[in-house]
Design a protein around this motif. Structure first.
Motif, PDB file in Angstrom:
ATOM      1  N   MET A 132      34.278  25.382  44.496  1.00 40.15           N
ATOM      2  CA  MET A 132      35.016  26.582  44.906  1.00 40.15           C
ATOM      3  C   MET A 132      35.365  27.424  43.678  1.00 40.15           C
ATOM      4  O   MET A 132      35.551  26.892  42.583  1.00 40.15           O
ATOM      5  N   ILE A 133      35.458  28.714  43.898  1.00 47.01           N
ATOM      6  CA  ILE A 133      35.723  29.674  42.825  1.00 47.01           C
ATOM      7  C   ILE A 133      37.053  30.377  43.074  1.00 47.01           C
ATOM      8  O   ILE A 133      37.382  30.726  44.211  1.00 47.01           O
ATOM      9  N   PHE A 134      37.806  30.623  41.989  1.00 49.85           N
ATOM     10  CA  PHE A 134      38.922  31.549  42.042  1.00 49.85           C
ATOM     11  C   PHE A 134      38.574  32.720  41.131  1.00 49.85           C
ATOM     12  O   PHE A 134      38.540  32.595  39.908  1.00 49.85           O
ATOM     13  N   ALA A 135      38.249  33.855  41.721  1.00 50.41           N
ATOM     14  CA  ALA A 135      37.877  35.065  40.983  1.00 50.41           C
ATOM     15  C   ALA A 135      39.045  36.037  41.021  1.00 50.41           C
ATOM     16  O   ALA A 135      39.471  36.447  42.101  1.00 50.41           O
ATOM     17  N   SER A 136      39.545  36.404  39.854  1.00 48.61           N
ATOM     18  CA  SER A 136      40.737  37.257  39.845  1.00 48.61           C
ATOM     19  C   SER A 136      40.647  38.388  38.842  1.00 48.61           C
ATOM     20  O   SER A 136      40.226  38.206  37.693  1.00 48.61           O
ATOM     21  N   ASP A 137      41.056  39.556  39.291  1.00 50.35           N
ATOM     22  CA  ASP A 137      41.349  40.673  38.413  1.00 50.35           C
ATOM     23  C   ASP A 137      42.467  40.245  37.451  1.00 50.35           C
ATOM     24  O   ASP A 137      43.204  39.287  37.730  1.00 50.35           O
ATOM     25  N   LEU A 138      42.611  40.964  36.360  1.00 49.32           N
ATOM     26  CA  LEU A 138      43.602  40.584  35.352  1.00 49.32           C
ATOM     27  C   LEU A 138      44.782  41.550  35.316  1.00 49.32           C
ATOM     28  O   LEU A 138      45.892  41.189  35.687  1.00 49.32           O
ATOM     29  N   ASP A 139      44.554  42.787  34.875  1.00 51.17           N
ATOM     30  CA  ASP A 139      45.660  43.720  34.671  1.00 51.17           C
ATOM     31  C   ASP A 139      46.371  44.063  35.975  1.00 51.17           C
ATOM     32  O   ASP A 139      45.752  44.493  36.947  1.00 51.17           O
ATOM     33  N   GLN A 140      47.667  43.862  35.979  1.00 52.83           N
ATOM     34  CA  GLN A 140      48.558  44.108  37.119  1.00 52.83           C
ATOM     35  C   GLN A 140      48.240  43.208  38.314  1.00 52.83           C
ATOM     36  O   GLN A 140      48.662  43.487  39.433  1.00 52.83           O
ATOM     37  N   THR A 141      47.481  42.144  38.053  1.00 51.30           N
ATOM     38  CA  THR A 141      47.286  41.091  39.043  1.00 51.30           C
ATOM     39  C   THR A 141      47.779  39.772  38.470  1.00 51.30           C
ATOM     40  O   THR A 141      48.694  39.154  39.011  1.00 51.30           O
ATOM     41  N   LEU A 142      47.228  39.377  37.315  1.00 53.40           N
ATOM     42  CA  LEU A 142      47.695  38.171  36.622  1.00 53.40           C
ATOM     43  C   LEU A 142      48.481  38.501  35.361  1.00 53.40           C
ATOM     44  O   LEU A 142      49.448  37.812  35.025  1.00 53.40           O
ATOM     45  N   ILE A 143      48.056  39.541  34.633  1.00 51.51           N
ATOM     46  CA  ILE A 143      48.725  39.888  33.376  1.00 51.51           C
ATOM     47  C   ILE A 143      49.362  41.274  33.486  1.00 51.51           C
ATOM     48  O   ILE A 143      48.878  42.139  34.222  1.00 51.51           O
ATOM     49  N   TYR A 144      50.454  41.465  32.712  1.00 52.42           N
ATOM     50  CA  TYR A 144      51.252  42.685  32.875  1.00 52.42           C
ATOM     51  C   TYR A 144      51.705  43.220  31.523  1.00 52.42           C
ATOM     52  O   TYR A 144      52.049  42.456  30.620  1.00 52.42           O
ATOM     53  N   SER A 145      51.734  44.535  31.430  1.00 53.80           N
ATOM     54  CA  SER A 145      52.308  45.201  30.263  1.00 53.80           C
ATOM     55  C   SER A 145      53.818  45.282  30.438  1.00 53.80           C
ATOM     56  O   SER A 145      54.351  44.989  31.514  1.00 53.80           O
ATOM     57  N   VAL A 146      54.498  45.701  29.397  1.00 57.25           N
ATOM     58  CA  VAL A 146      55.949  45.901  29.496  1.00 57.25           C
ATOM     59  C   VAL A 146      56.256  46.930  30.578  1.00 57.25           C
ATOM     60  O   VAL A 146      57.209  46.794  31.339  1.00 57.25           O
ATOM     61  N   ARG A 147      55.421  47.957  30.664  1.00 62.34           N
ATOM     62  CA  ARG A 147      55.630  49.021  31.651  1.00 62.34           C
ATOM     63  C   ARG A 147      55.445  48.524  33.085  1.00 62.34           C
ATOM     64  O   ARG A 147      56.151  48.950  34.000  1.00 62.34           O
TER      65      ARG A 147
END
Length: 264
Positions: A1-16
């Motif tokens: 099985m695969i877990f395919a994920s977007d990164l920005d504003q899904t898993l990782i976040y900026s200070v903003r």
């Protein structure tokens, strides 16, 4: 099985974009020009590590390879075998470009989509210095345009969107960036290719923007943070589950949802 994920504003976040989370309760995961610019919550990073031990974790991002490589918290700590970058236009296998996919995508774009110069010409007709900050052709495939959202010419951009559709290109506004992307460059097509390469039978996916929609539709189980472009576009969706949490806390909720389902 695969877990395919977007990164920005899904898993990782900026200070903003992190929302109400205190920065001291987060872990830096990206270094750029000597400073940390992206973070994950401590529980989310722990959950992602746990999930990566259960499933094949495939990061999926609109970032080009050089931008992905800055995310040490994903690249170095989790060391994913497959990484989908450039909005699906390029696939990295153990850090090297998958040449088969590389050539396939570029031939498809050449055959079915208008040339990037034609698209640039259309955009230049409405562009002005008071709202366009920079414009880059990424990986030779799509445009990433930094903008001042408060000054966007919305009517002109809506007309541009219609023109692009007839040329085989799409438009997406995410945060302070506009993306102009050939329709043959998609995260959904890329994850289908990776799924076949890994002989996987099931895909979990997460993503926040309209550029992630093809990825989520290609998945068997899909989750989106409610704060994203998808959450603003759909009050509900027959295939996509939306978190109730916003900001960085949404990453914890979506990871919990996938872990619970995968553990059944």
């Amino acid at each position: 099985m695969i877990f395919a994920s977007d990164l920005d504003q899904t898993l990782i976040y900026s200070v903003r974009s992190k929302g109400d989370m205190a920065l001291e309760d987060m872990v830096p995961v990206e270094l750029y020009e000597g400073r940390h610019i992206s973070y994950m919550t401590k529980p989310a990073l722990d959950k992602l590590r746990q999930l990566a031990g259960m499933l094949r974790f495939v990061p999926v991002t609109t970032r080009i390879p050089e931008q992905f490589n800055r995310i040490f918290g994903i690249k170095e700590q989790l060391q994913p075998e497959y990484v989908i970058v450039s909005n699906g236009g390029t696939i990295l296998v153990n850090g090297r470009i998958d040449q088969e996919w590389h050539h396939f995508v570029r031939e498809a774009v050449k055959s079915h989509c208008a040339e990037s110069s034609e698209v640039a010409g259309l955009f230049d007709r409405i562009a002005a210095s008071h709202w366009v900050k920079s414009s880059d052709l990424c990986d030779g495939l799509f445009y990433s345009i930094a903008v001042d959202r408060d000054n966007l010419p919305l009517d002109s951009l809506e007309e541009l969107k219609q023109q692009l559709a007839s040329l085989g290109w799409s438009y997406s506004l995410q945060g302070r960036k506009i993306y102009l992307v050939p329709e043959k460059v998609s995260k959904g097509a890329a994850i289908q290719y990776v799924k076949e390469k890994l002989a996987s039978t099931y895909v979990y996916a997460a993503g926040d923007s309209l550029l992630d929609e093809s990825l989520l539709l290609a998945a068997d189980y899909a989750v989106a943070p409610v704060h994203g472009e998808l959450g603003r576009s759909y009050s509900s969706h027959p295939h996509i589950r939306f978190t109730s949490a916003r900001g960085a806390l949404a990453s914890e909720e979506l990871l919990d949802s996938i872990m619970e389902h995968a553990g059944r």
